[in-house]
Design an enzyme around this catalytic site. Structure first.
Site, PDB file in Angstrom:
ATOM      1  N   ASP A  79      19.259 -19.380-122.002  1.00  0.00           N
ATOM      2  CA  ASP A  79      19.149 -17.922-121.954  1.00  0.00           C
ATOM      3  C   ASP A  79      19.720 -17.388-120.635  1.00  0.00           C
ATOM      4  O   ASP A  79      20.139 -18.170-119.773  1.00  0.00           O
ATOM      5  CB  ASP A  79      17.698 -17.487-122.185  1.00  0.00           C
ATOM      6  CG  ASP A  79      16.773 -17.801-121.016  1.00  0.00           C
ATOM      7  OD1 ASP A  79      17.122 -18.652-120.180  1.00  0.00           O
ATOM      8  OD2 ASP A  79      15.698 -17.192-120.937  1.00  0.00           O
ATOM      9  N   ASP A 119      15.999 -20.352-117.911  1.00  0.00           N
ATOM     10  CA  ASP A 119      14.702 -21.021-117.893  1.00  0.00           C
ATOM     11  C   ASP A 119      14.266 -21.427-119.299  1.00  0.00           C
ATOM     12  O   ASP A 119      13.290 -22.156-119.456  1.00  0.00           O
ATOM     13  CB  ASP A 119      13.629 -20.176-117.194  1.00  0.00           C
ATOM     14  CG  ASP A 119      13.325 -18.863-117.901  1.00  0.00           C
ATOM     15  OD1 ASP A 119      14.043 -18.509-118.869  1.00  0.00           O
ATOM     16  OD2 ASP A 119      12.376 -18.177-117.475  1.00  0.00           O
ATOM     17  N   SER A 161      15.128 -12.180-118.179  1.00  0.00           N
ATOM     18  CA  SER A 161      15.146 -13.343-119.061  1.00  0.00           C
ATOM     19  C   SER A 161      16.039 -13.104-120.278  1.00  0.00           C
ATOM     20  O   SER A 161      17.227 -12.860-120.139  1.00  0.00           O
ATOM     21  CB  SER A 161      13.713 -13.709-119.460  1.00  0.00           C
ATOM     22  OG  SER A 161      13.670 -14.938-120.134  1.00  0.00           O
ATOM     23  N   ASP A 171      18.726 -16.277-117.720  1.00  0.00           N
ATOM     24  CA  ASP A 171      18.325 -16.773-116.404  1.00  0.00           C
ATOM     25  C   ASP A 171      18.080 -18.279-116.412  1.00  0.00           C
ATOM     26  O   ASP A 171      17.587 -18.837-115.436  1.00  0.00           O
ATOM     27  CB  ASP A 171      17.100 -16.021-115.880  1.00  0.00           C
ATOM     28  CG  ASP A 171      15.826 -16.309-116.650  1.00  0.00           C
ATOM     29  OD1 ASP A 171      15.912 -16.490-117.886  1.00  0.00           O
ATOM     30  OD2 ASP A 171      14.739 -16.333-116.044  1.00  0.00           O
TER      31      ASP A 171
END
Length: 579
Positions: free
Chosen positions: A303, A307, A146, A305
């Protein structure tokens, strides 16, 4: 077996490759480093693995990835949900070793006779959540850390509903991972053999197309987008959001989208930021520069990834970064107000958020006659609610969000989605622009209507063996010594989600918490303020959350001062443990 023995075992194990052994030999004289790498196994928690890259049991590497995947494979093969021929979808982000870990995980599953679908390049985490259901998979894996710093990577597990695994499935998977006590128990196979047997597959392009179709379907006023002249600066922060967000904005009709070129290409070293987190103002430096050049109305940052999404909105001649809570209430009010205006607001509609998110959402949902539901921190709990609604028909899901910049509209995915959130934020900006308002103006109108809510978070980083011990000591101390007051307001309720108790301080009455077991403490005061303490599930930190609502006539400065005093009061208790 002690950490030094395990270190020596790795050096002599024929399964461990020579490059890894060379890395370990380089630290032979650094006892502290050896201890940190081998004092424990990297914990496979309720969301999977996350850790610093490198050789060792307390690091993320191909061996810890393979071991975790063997445990998952064992669980899948024993599960009633698994039917022969069902696969596992696997996606990865931009981080170092993410493609390699994705392939290693696939080959372990393949060696256990389980089909896999991997992607040829990086993809947003929410697309993986969608792909699990679209491809009829039994499970899914995302290789990502993340928004953690560059030295980290991670591994998240999803189940057939597209959501991360909640209790008790998460613990059952953890049990299977713990049973894999040596690398000799792990199966793997060559990729060309897996391909020849039809086990290693590339996900079809239709997955991307169907995902974007579902994202675009969440628009509430699509007709206003092509005619809007708002200017948007977008940055994926070197991550997986570039293609998906740009495509969603382009295909719905946004014309003035300016991408931060220095941050457009995927790069796990994140060369332009020290911390690739859209919660961090420093991550907006390049985007702010471009926004001033283009006189943009809005900055959108996703960000690594994709999400989570953070935004900055134009205010006079500068830009104001909004918190995750501010964006959450803007999206909540925009969605429910427009659904009501169009006669599409369901009578059994529900908004879901977490115990550490703003109470302002509760006030908005009440005003519209909707139900507000509170869950523990972690979007898997929101995904679990969506699944429950689908199975029982009890409620219609509208929106879920976390204060940590994660949002989901629609039920095509079961995890937070920065693609749809970016699109809806931009749509809301276009809508309010047509009314002569900016997003900042719209937020101020909400404060006038519902009251001045404000929240903040304080993180205390405690690394290594000592840090892990300190975090445990802090939580134990606060369980036995809860604060009596915060910023002059009396604490009237103490919740301990690990013991599943809610204690009324004034009466002494203890009731049961209805939420799952979690190492979280929560304190409510007599003026409606609150504080929460929890160890981070993804970083070596303990997090302190605070929220307040001030009476009419109060200012933002008043709210900030109140939160600052609350922070000082609670941190003074933490300092007693650390000093």
């Amino acid at each position: 077996m002690g950490y030094r023995e395990i270190y020596e075992q790795w050096l002599s194990d024929p399964i461990i490759d020579n490059v890894t052994k060379a890395e370990l030999k380089e630290i032979s004289g650094n006892e502290k480093e050896i201890e940190d790498r081998f004092f424990r196994d990297l914990e496979f928690g309720t969301g999977g693995l996350r850790g610093v890259l490198g050789a060792g049991t307390n690091r993320l590497n191909i061996y810890t990835i393979r071991k975790a995947t063997q445990g998952l494979a064992n669980y899948i093969l024993q599960s009633d949900a698994y039917k022969s021929g069902m696969g596992v979808a696997i996606a990865h982000d931009c981080r170092r070793m993410s493609p390699e870990f994705s392939t290693e995980a696939a080959l372990v599953l393949n060696a256990n006779g389980i089909k896999t679908y991997t992607f040829e390049s990086l993809r947003p985490t929410p697309l993986l959540s969608f792909a699990v259901r679209h491809l009829g998979c039994v499970a899914g894996i995302v290789v990502t850390a993340s928004h953690n710093p560059p030295e980290y990577n991670g591994y998240k597990v999803y189940w057939s509903d597209g959501g991360q695994c909640p209790y008790p499935r998460d613990e059952a998977i953890i049990d299977e991972v713990l049973k894999v006590t040596s690398f000799a128990m792990v199966k793997t196979m060559p990729q060309d053999e897996a391909v020849a047997k039809g086990l290693f597959n590339i996900a079809p392009p239709e997955v991307d197309d169907k995902f974007i179709e579902n994202v675009k379907a969440q628009c509430l006023n699509p007709e206003i987008i092509p005619e809007s002249d708002i200017k948007i600066v977008f940055t994926p922060l070197h991550g997986a959001g570039n293609e998906g967000v740009q495509r969603a904005l382009r295909e719905t009709g946004f014309k003035n989208v300016f991408v931060v070129k220095e941050q457009e290409s995927p790069d796990g070293n994140f060369p332009t930021v020290s911390y690739p987190n859209p919660e961090d103002k420093l991550a907006f430096a390049c985007a702010l520069k471009l926004a001033h050049e283009k006189d943009a109305d809005l900055i959108v940052a996703t960000d690594p990834d994709c999400d989570r999404v953070g935004i900055a909105v134009k205010r006079d001649n500068d830009y104001e970064l909004l918190t995750g809570n501010m964006t959450g209430v803007l999206l909540t009010d925009y969605m429910v107000s427009q659904m009501k205006a169009k006669g599409k607001l369901p009578a059994n509609g529900a908004i879901i958020s977490t115990i550490v998110s703003t109470d302002m959402t509760r006030a908005i949902t009440k005003a519209y006659g909707l139900e507000y539901m509170e869950v523990l921190t972690g979007f898997k709990y929101i995904g679990e609610k969506i699944k429950g609604f689908e199975e029982t028909g009890s409620h219609s899901y509208i929106l879920g969000f976390e204060e940590s910049y994660g949002y989901l509209a629609g039920t095509y995915a079961r995890d937070k989605d920065a693609v749809v959130a970016s699109l809806l934020i931009c749509e809301a900006a276009a809508f309010y622009r047509k009314q002569g308002l900016s997003l900042y103006d719209a937020l101020q109108e909400l404060y006038k209507k519902y009251g001045l809510y404000r929240e903040c978070i304080e993180s205390i980083t405690l690394k290594g063996v000592d840090g892990l011990s300190d975090i445990k000591r802090i939580m134990a101390y606060l369980r036995s010594n809860p604060p009596q007051s915060l910023a002059g307001s009396k604490v009237i309720e103490a919740r301990d989600y690990q013991n599943r108790t809610i204690k009324n301080i004034e009466t002494g009455v203890v009731t049961d918490s209805t939420l799952p077991v979690s190492d979280v403490l929560y304190y409510a005061t007599d003026d409606g303020s609150w504080a929460c303490v929890r160890p981070s599930g993804t970083e070596p930190k303990i997090k302190l959350y605070f929220g307040t609502k001030l009476p009419s006539g109060s200012t933002i400065d008043d709210a900030v001062a109140k939160l600052k005093t609350m922070t000082v009061d609670l941190k003074s208790l933490v300092d007693k443990v650390l000093t």
